[in-house]
Design a protein around this motif. Structure first.
Motif, PDB file in Angstrom:
ATOM      1  N   MET A  20      23.962  57.347 -25.057  1.00  0.00           N
ATOM      2  CA  MET A  20      25.024  56.362 -24.815  1.00  0.00           C
ATOM      3  C   MET A  20      24.970  55.878 -23.369  1.00  0.00           C
ATOM      4  SD  MET A  20      28.995  56.827 -25.974  1.00  0.00           S
ATOM      5  CE  MET A  20      29.671  56.765 -24.330  1.00  0.00           C
ATOM      6  N   ALA A  21      25.196  54.591 -23.195  1.00  0.00           N
ATOM      7  CA  ALA A  21      25.140  54.030 -21.832  1.00  0.00           C
ATOM      8  C   ALA A  21      26.342  54.504 -21.010  1.00  0.00           C
ATOM      9  CB  ALA A  21      25.106  52.516 -21.903  1.00  0.00           C
ATOM     10  N   ILE A  22      26.130  54.561 -19.702  1.00  0.00           N
ATOM     11  CA  ILE A  22      27.213  54.980 -18.800  1.00  0.00           C
ATOM     12  C   ILE A  22      28.148  53.801 -18.555  1.00  0.00           C
ATOM     13  CG2 ILE A  22      27.680  55.670 -16.412  1.00  0.00           C
ATOM     14  CD1 ILE A  22      25.050  57.345 -16.587  1.00  0.00           C
ATOM     15  N   ASP A  23      29.455  54.040 -18.657  1.00  0.00           N
ATOM     16  CA  ASP A  23      30.461  52.982 -18.517  1.00  0.00           C
ATOM     17  C   ASP A  23      30.825  52.791 -17.031  1.00  0.00           C
ATOM     18  OD1 ASP A  23      32.646  51.293 -18.549  1.00  0.00           O
ATOM     19  OD2 ASP A  23      33.580  52.258 -20.281  1.00  0.00           O
ATOM     20  N   ILE A  24      30.058  51.951 -16.356  1.00  0.00           N
ATOM     21  CA  ILE A  24      30.195  51.736 -14.921  1.00  0.00           C
ATOM     22  C   ILE A  24      31.610  51.270 -14.545  1.00  0.00           C
ATOM     23  CG2 ILE A  24      29.298  50.406 -12.957  1.00  0.00           C
ATOM     24  CD1 ILE A  24      27.276  52.255 -14.070  1.00  0.00           C
ATOM     25  N   LYS A  25      32.125  50.316 -15.326  1.00  0.00           N
ATOM     26  CA  LYS A  25      33.449  49.750 -15.025  1.00  0.00           C
ATOM     27  C   LYS A  25      34.528  50.833 -15.052  1.00  0.00           C
ATOM     28  CE  LYS A  25      33.314  45.619 -13.728  1.00  0.00           C
ATOM     29  NZ  LYS A  25      33.255  45.877 -12.289  1.00  0.00           N
ATOM     30  N   ALA A  26      34.467  51.671 -16.072  1.00  0.00           N
ATOM     31  CA  ALA A  26      35.463  52.739 -16.204  1.00  0.00           C
ATOM     32  C   ALA A  26      35.359  53.712 -15.028  1.00  0.00           C
ATOM     33  CB  ALA A  26      35.284  53.473 -17.531  1.00  0.00           C
ATOM     34  N   ILE A  27      34.138  54.025 -14.591  1.00  0.00           N
ATOM     35  CA  ILE A  27      33.977  54.941 -13.451  1.00  0.00           C
ATOM     36  C   ILE A  27      34.614  54.321 -12.209  1.00  0.00           C
ATOM     37  CG2 ILE A  27      32.326  56.068 -11.895  1.00  0.00           C
ATOM     38  CD1 ILE A  27      30.428  56.336 -14.316  1.00  0.00           C
ATOM     39  N   PRO A  71      34.558  52.541  -4.902  1.00  0.00           N
ATOM     40  CA  PRO A  71      34.457  52.755  -6.358  1.00  0.00           C
ATOM     41  C   PRO A  71      33.161  52.173  -6.937  1.00  0.00           C
ATOM     42  CG  PRO A  71      36.675  52.066  -5.793  1.00  0.00           C
ATOM     43  CD  PRO A  71      35.843  51.903  -4.540  1.00  0.00           C
ATOM     44  N   LYS A  72      32.771  50.991  -6.453  1.00  0.00           N
ATOM     45  CA  LYS A  72      31.538  50.367  -6.917  1.00  0.00           C
ATOM     46  C   LYS A  72      30.320  51.212  -6.548  1.00  0.00           C
ATOM     47  CE  LYS A  72      31.343  45.458  -7.498  1.00  0.00           C
ATOM     48  NZ  LYS A  72      32.640  44.848  -7.287  1.00  0.00           N
ATOM     49  N   ARG A  73      30.329  51.674  -5.267  1.00  0.00           N
ATOM     50  CA  ARG A  73      29.187  52.463  -4.797  1.00  0.00           C
ATOM     51  C   ARG A  73      29.068  53.777  -5.559  1.00  0.00           C
ATOM     52  NH1 ARG A  73      30.344  50.392   0.768  1.00  0.00           N
ATOM     53  NH2 ARG A  73      31.998  51.929   0.831  1.00  0.00           N
ATOM     54  N   VAL A  74      30.226  54.436  -5.779  1.00  0.00           N
ATOM     55  CA  VAL A  74      30.189  55.715  -6.493  1.00  0.00           C
ATOM     56  C   VAL A  74      29.682  55.501  -7.926  1.00  0.00           C
ATOM     57  CG1 VAL A  74      31.577  57.646  -7.374  1.00  0.00           C
ATOM     58  CG2 VAL A  74      32.010  56.742  -5.077  1.00  0.00           C
ATOM     59  N   ALA A  75      30.168  54.433  -8.553  1.00  0.00           N
ATOM     60  CA  ALA A  75      29.744  54.161  -9.934  1.00  0.00           C
ATOM     61  C   ALA A  75      28.235  53.942 -10.006  1.00  0.00           C
ATOM     62  CB  ALA A  75      30.491  52.953 -10.493  1.00  0.00           C
ATOM     63  N   LYS A  76      27.701  53.209  -9.028  1.00  0.00           N
ATOM     64  CA  LYS A  76      26.259  52.968  -8.993  1.00  0.00           C
ATOM     65  C   LYS A  76      25.479  54.261  -8.778  1.00  0.00           C
ATOM     66  CE  LYS A  76      23.434  49.330  -8.021  1.00  0.00           C
ATOM     67  NZ  LYS A  76      23.199  49.230  -9.422  1.00  0.00           N
ATOM     68  N   MET A  77      26.041  55.094  -7.885  1.00  0.00           N
ATOM     69  CA  MET A  77      25.402  56.381  -7.613  1.00  0.00           C
ATOM     70  C   MET A  77      25.428  57.257  -8.874  1.00  0.00           C
ATOM     71  SD  MET A  77      26.298  59.150  -4.638  1.00  0.00           S
ATOM     72  CE  MET A  77      27.755  59.841  -5.424  1.00  0.00           C
ATOM     73  N   TYR A  78      26.578  57.283  -9.544  1.00  0.00           N
ATOM     74  CA  TYR A  78      26.689  58.088 -10.764  1.00  0.00           C
ATOM     75  C   TYR A  78      25.681  57.625 -11.815  1.00  0.00           C
ATOM     76  CZ  TYR A  78      30.863  60.842  -9.623  1.00  0.00           C
ATOM     77  OH  TYR A  78      31.737  61.741  -9.084  1.00  0.00           O
ATOM     78  N   GLU A  79      25.501  56.317 -11.894  1.00  0.00           N
ATOM     79  CA  GLU A  79      24.559  55.794 -12.867  1.00  0.00           C
ATOM     80  C   GLU A  79      23.170  56.396 -12.636  1.00  0.00           C
ATOM     81  OE1 GLU A  79      23.736  51.611 -12.529  1.00  0.00           O
ATOM     82  OE2 GLU A  79      23.567  51.391 -14.705  1.00  0.00           O
TER      83      GLU A  79
END
Ligand SMILES: [Zn+2]
Length: 196
Positions: free
Chosen positions: A1-8, A32-40
Motif C-alpha cells: 500500500m502506498a504511503i499517505d503523504i498528506k495524512a502524515i 510537516p512536508k519535510r517529515v512526510a517526505k523523509m518518512y516516505e
C-alpha cells in the motif's frame, strides 16, 4: 500500500501543536512536508511485502553450483550498514551492522543484492529481531537454501536517549535457520568469521 503523504503532513502538524509550538512560524512551516517526505523514504520498505522484496532482488547465478553442497561451504558477508526505526517508539535504530551467512544450495545471490535486501527491510517500523527474520526469510526464498544466518548489532535511540539513557549500549540479535541451528561445525565457522 502506498504511503499517505498528506495524512502524515496533517498529523505531524498536529504533533507540533500538541508540543505547544506554533506550526506557522518560519522554522516549522515546512516541517510537516519535510517529515512526510523523509518518512516516505525511510519507510519505503513498508510498501513491499517480503515476497515483493524477494522478487525485486532475485538475481542468482546457478551455473557454477551443479554439485550438491554436502559440506559446510558458506557465503558470509558482514558489516552491512543499515538503519531502521523501532515500532515501539518510532525511534531511530542506528550504527546497525548486519552479517549474513548462507550455505548455497544451487543458487548464489549477488552480494550487492544482500545489502539491498537488508537496507530495504530496515525501512520499516521494526524490531531488531524481526529485521533478522525478514532478511532470513527473503534469502531463503531467493537462494532456495534453508541454511541462513543473520546477526545484527545496533543502537536504539529509545535506549540511548531516554529512560535508562545508556549511550553506546549495543543490542545483538541472531537469527539461525536450518543447519546453523543444528550443526555445531557450521555454527562455529559462522562465529569464527563473525568475530574475526
Ligand atoms: Zn523502542
Amino acid at each position: 500500500m502506498a504511503i499517505d503523504i498528506k495524512a502524515i503532513e496533517e498529523h505531524i502538524r498536529g504533533i507540533l501543536i500538541a508540543l505547544g509550538d506554533n506550526p506557522e512560524r518560519e522554522g516549522l512551516k515546512d516541517t510537516p512536508k519535510r517529515v512526510a517526505k523523509m518518512y516516505e523514504e525511510v519507510f519505503k520498505g513498508m510498501t513491499y511485502t517480503n515476497d515483493d522484496i524477494a522478487s525485486m532482488f532475485n538475481v542468482t547465478f546457478e551455473d557454477d553450483l551443479d554439485i550438491k553442497n554436502s559440506n559446510n561451504d558458506l557465503v558470509f558477508m558482514k558489516d552491512i550498514e543499515i538503519f531502521s526505526h523501532c515500532e515501539h517508539h518510532l525511534a531511530l535504530m542506528y550504527n546497525m551492522k548486519v552479517a549474513v551467512a548462507y550455505v548455497p544450495n544451487k543458487k548464489v545471490i549477488g552480494l550487492s543484492k544482500i545489502a539491498r535486501i537488508a537496507d530495504m527491510v530496515g525501512r520499516r517500523l521494526q524490531l531488531q529481531e524481526r529485521i533478522g527474520t525478514d532478511i532470513a526469510e527473503i534469502l531463503q526464498k531467493i537462494t532456495e537454501s534453508e541454511d541462513v544466518a543473520v546477526i545484527i548489532q545496533g543502537e536504539h535511540g529509545c535506549m540511548t536517549t531516554r529512560g535508562i539513557e545508556k549511550p553506546g549500549t549495543k543490542t545483538i540479535t541472531t537469527t539461525l535457520r536450518g543447519r546453523f541451528n543444528t550443526d555445531p561445525i557450521l555454527n562455529n565457522k559462522l562465529m569464527m568469521l563473525y568475530t574475526k
